[in-house]
Scaffold this active site. Structure first.
Site, short mmCIF file in Angstrom:
data_model
loop_
_atom_site.label_atom_id
_atom_site.label_comp_id
_atom_site.label_asym_id
_atom_site.label_seq_id
_atom_site.Cartn_x
_atom_site.Cartn_y
_atom_site.Cartn_z
N GLY A 502 0.81 -1.20 0.00
CA GLY A 502 0.00 0.00 0.00
C GLY A 502 0.84 1.25 0.00
O GLY A 502 2.07 1.19 -0.17
N GLY A 505 3.43 1.12 2.97
CA GLY A 505 4.27 -0.04 3.23
C GLY A 505 3.64 -1.32 2.72
O GLY A 505 2.69 -1.31 1.95
N ASP A 618 -10.69 7.21 3.74
CA ASP A 618 -10.09 6.41 2.66
C ASP A 618 -10.83 5.09 2.49
O ASP A 618 -10.23 4.02 2.37
CB ASP A 618 -8.61 6.15 2.95
CG ASP A 618 -7.84 5.78 1.68
OD1 ASP A 618 -8.35 6.05 0.58
OD2 ASP A 618 -6.73 5.23 1.79
#
Length: 819
Positions: A502, A505, A618
């Site tokens: 992502g 990381g 998100d």
């Protein structure tokens, strides 16, 4: 010429008089000398109700005799059906008329009786008539006797799926006849369905809905003002309600306060009770109340002695002094086994009672009552009987009166605002420990307070000496894993264990020494924003507990490494399925609907029911993880924000999120709110239904614009993924698309909040018209427009951008959004 005009005027007056006479003489009766055939109707004298032949829906050739509101189409407003279990294939030669000895009957062309007004009362009349009253009640009486007690038959004694003002639910104890609602089998078949709704006088009267013989909902016992578990049933300007209860009868009914108001109660074939009111201006029905309204309304959700609270997660807990009967099942959210007393009763050596407040009273099927007892006398009566497990006031008016005793386990308890008191039998040892417990809690609190102060001072000193280290212990109590433990669990972060990557990381699968599977989110060392997001996610999610949120097990901080340890989700993320042509077939519509519903409830918890009011910012398909049973869990709280108190929005200079899911006001002005999450949810629903990404749908138009155009053109079904067309859930799919379009409307104030969305998903109430969605122009921003962007494998996650640059792009080009 003048003579001609006079003659013409005279003829017009005659025609007008004849027209008015025909209107005023509309029949409301059927006599022994006439009959009713298809195409002919009778109408109540005030024009409210009409009776005749009808065919429900457009996909059936069956015909029925029914009563409906005259102002609306029969398909939408049928309130009673005569031959609901014996439909007619056609109406040729069919008549509704009187047959000897004064029975109203529906006769087929062959003179076969399809339905008739059978009654146990003697029909001692030679001049019967059937009359449709202004109440919607069809009665059979003697033409010369209009006294209600002398009616030979009436439709109000044989309800179908609708309760009208003046009708009754309950039981006549003298005749043994019960009056209850029964749903239609489906929208096109009025035959008795599997749901029934009763005013059940077994024990003490309560309202009960059954599916077959199984109870699925109960509003609780009558408390003098209302059903105990229906707080929305309060004094209002639309209707009054009452329970008539004595040794001869138990009848619940309602009456309208204003003659101009039209209202009814219906039982749907999906098991929903709905109170409707008619909106004359819009010429449609509006839902005033609906039950069951949430999970806690489902009968016995938490089992015996379990209490349901919809604002908690999980919703079920044992009453104080009770423990789960089957702890392992309880931990797995299987609450059907209920709870048991922590200390068994010992009636011979004396028991006592504990008061529990603010609850819906439990099922009264096995109960006893006395209207004259005081609460103290009631207590003594229960104490003398070892089988009595609880007592309460029968009537809560004027400070409380009467006595209600329970025998057997207490089922169907929930916590409610304005709930009642109940006194539950307990072992004496549990009663005596209350003062000791309070003293112990006080001492422990004092000790913990001193310890926390000391620990805080120590940690502050330690922090000063370790400025480069990430400090989480000041914020929460969370298990910390050693770096060696995580390294061993992931086989030194081997490529075989890597699940994905992502913006901040990589994510790895790991197995702890005990065999527990975990998912490790490893923060990228090169991420300039990572430390803040890492700490934010730990603080946020550690304080959140809900079945539709991913569970944070712990974290690991060692050297430059910062990792979060989550429960492992067997089926990875939602995008892994819905955007893959082969894997998408695994998710049929029931599974997808369950996923949508779970995401909605998770968001509702974040926005409204959690200790923190969280805006996720998100929400997207890759951030929805799926467990073994395909239940969804919202993940990745790295950029989530909490707002204070009743606030629902905030501003930011750094817009963060993912292309295609962010709301217009957030992208353009940096304003984010709970409505920003609602927008993202709407996009996600359309992606789940269509199997297509919003971003990348087409060069000239995004998925929102495509769905909007199909919706406006009446071609909404074209949006549905081909694998779902065999599921035969078109009405549900169309409704979900409509809900999604409401969520992605351009203006945030037009979008529903998540509590409204959850209600829309739970019932089939009429939905408002949707307005144009955000970014409908089909425009998108070019990727080069942004500064400081971070890329994932298949999506772009913005970590920082320049709002002025965005405005520049909006003015110059909207052509490359989907590129």
């Amino acid at each position: 010429m003048e003579c001609f005009l006079l003659i013409l005027q005279f003829l017009l007056q005659i025609l007008l008089c004849g027209f008015l006479c025909s209107i005023s003489s509309a029949k409301d009766t059927i006599t022994s000398s006439d009959f009713l055939t298809d195409g002919k109707t009778i109408t109540s004298s005030d024009g409210s109700f009409e009776m005749g032949f009808f065919s429900p829906g457009s996909f059936t050739n069956n015909f029925y005799v029914g009563i409906w509101y005259k102002h609306d189409l029969p398909d939408n407003s049928v309130v009673w059906v005569a031959n609901r279990a014996t439909p007619l294939n056609n109406t040729t030669g069919v008549t509704l008329k009187f047959i000897d000895p004064g029975r109203l009957a529906l006769l087929a062309a062959s003179n076969t009786i399809m339905w008739c007004t059978n009654t146990s009362r003697p029909l001692a009349t030679k001049n019967p008539i059937a009359q449709l009253l202004n109440s919607g009640n069809l009665i059979v009486r003697d033409a010369n006797d209009s006294e209600p007690e002398n009616f030979m038959w009436q439709s109000f004694d044989y309800p179908t799926d609708t309760l009208l003002p003046g009708m009754k639910l309950g039981k006549n104890f003298v005749t043994g006849q019960e009056f209850y609602l029964s749903s239609w089998k489906n929208e096109c078949d009025p035959a008795p369905g599997e749901y029934t709704f009763h005013c059940d006088p077994t024990g003490y009267p309560q309202d009960v809905m059954r599916k077959g013989k199984v109870k699925v909902f109960s509003g609780g016992p009558w408390n003098g003002l209302r059903w105990s578990g229906v707080p929305g049933l309060t004094k209002n300007p639309i209707y009054t309600f009452r329970l008539d209860f004595d040794e001869k009868k138990a009848f619940y009914s309602f009456m309208l306060q204003d003659s101009y108001v039209i209202s009814k109660l219906t039982l749907s074939n999906h098991g929903m009770l709905k109170r409707w009111t008619w909106d004359e201006k819009r010429h449609e029905w509006d839902i005033y109340l609906a039950s069951p309204a949430d999970t806690c309304d489902n009968y016995g959700t938490c089992g015996a002695y379990g209490s349901c609270n919809i604002i908690l997660s999980p919703v079920c807990s044992c009453l104080d002094k009770f423990v789960p009967k089957h702890p392992r099942n309880w931990a797995e959210t299987n609450w059907s086994g209920g709870c048991v007393r922590r200390t068994p009763l010992n009636c011979q050596n004396g028991d006592g009672f504990l008061r529990y407040s603010g609850i819906k009273l439990p099922d009264t099927q096995y109960s006893w009552f006395d209207v004259s007892m005081t609460l103290q006398v009631c207590k003594r009566a229960c104490l003398k009987n070892c089988s009595c497990v609880a007592y309460s006031n029968l009537d809560i008016r004027n400070g409380g009166s009467g006595c209600l005793l329970w025998y057997g386990d207490l089922i169907d308890i929930r916590e409610l605002p304005g709930g009642q008191d109940i006194y539950i039998r307990m072992a004496t040892s549990e009663l005596g420990s209350r003062k000791k417990t309070k003293l112990l809690v006080l001492n422990l609190s004092l000790f913990i307070g001193v310890a926390v102060v000391g620990l805080t001072i120590g940690l502050y000193t330690w922090t000063k000496k370790n400025k480069r280290k990430l400090n989480l212990k000041d914020d929460l109590d969370l298990p910390l894993f050693a770096l060696s433990t995580i390294t061993k669990a992931t086989s030194n972060f081997s490529a075989e264990n890597k699940l994905g990557e992502g913006g901040f990381g990589s994510v790895y699968k790991g197995i702890l020494e005990g065999g527990q599977e975990i998912a490790i989110k490893r923060l990228s060392k090169s991420s300039s924003q990572g430390v803040n997001e890492f700490k934010n996610e730990v603080i946020c999610i550690a304080k959140l507990q809900h079945r539709n949120l991913v569970k944070l097990i712990g974290c690991c901080v060692g050297g430059e490494e910062k990792m979060l340890v989550y429960e492992y989700m067997t089926n990875r993320s939602l995008d892994f399925f819905i955007f893959d042509e082969k894997k998408s077939t695994i998710l049929n519509w029931p599974k997808r609907f369950n996923i949508i519903n779970g995401i909605a409830r998770g968001l509702l918890y974040l926005h409204q029911d959690s200790r923190l009011r969280i805006i996720h910012r998100d929400l997207k398909a890759s951030n929805i993880l799926l467990d073994t049973d395909m239940n969804p869990k919202i993940s990745d709280f790295g950029i989530a924000r909490s707002v204070i108190g009743n606030e629902t929005s905030a501003n930011t200079h750094h817009v963060v999120g993912t292309h295609g899911y962010m709301s217009p006001e957030y992208v353009l002005d940096g304003v984010f709110s709970i409505k920003s999450d609602v927008f993202s949810f709407g996009v996600l629903v359309l992606e789940i239904i269509s199997g297509r990404r919003n971003r990348g749908f087409s060069r000239n138009i995004n998925l929102l614009g495509h769905a909007w155009r199909l919706h406006k053109e009446g071609r909404t079904l074209e949006l549905i993924e081909v694998h779902l067309t065999d599921s035969c859930y078109f009405s549900e799919l169309l409704r979900l698309i409509h809900v999604a379009l409401l969520c992605v409307q351009q203006r945030p104030e037009d979008r529903p909040d998540m509590s409204t969305v959850v209600m829309m998903l739970a019932n089939d109430a009429v939905l408002p018209q949707a307005k144009e969605p955000g970014f409908f122009t089909g425009s998108k921003f070019t990727d080069s427009a942004y500064s400081s962007t971070k890329y994932t494998t298949n999506e772009v996650t913005i970590t920082q951008l320049d709002p002025r640059r965005i405005m520049q792009i909006l003015k110059t080009s909207f052509a490359t959004w989907n590129r």
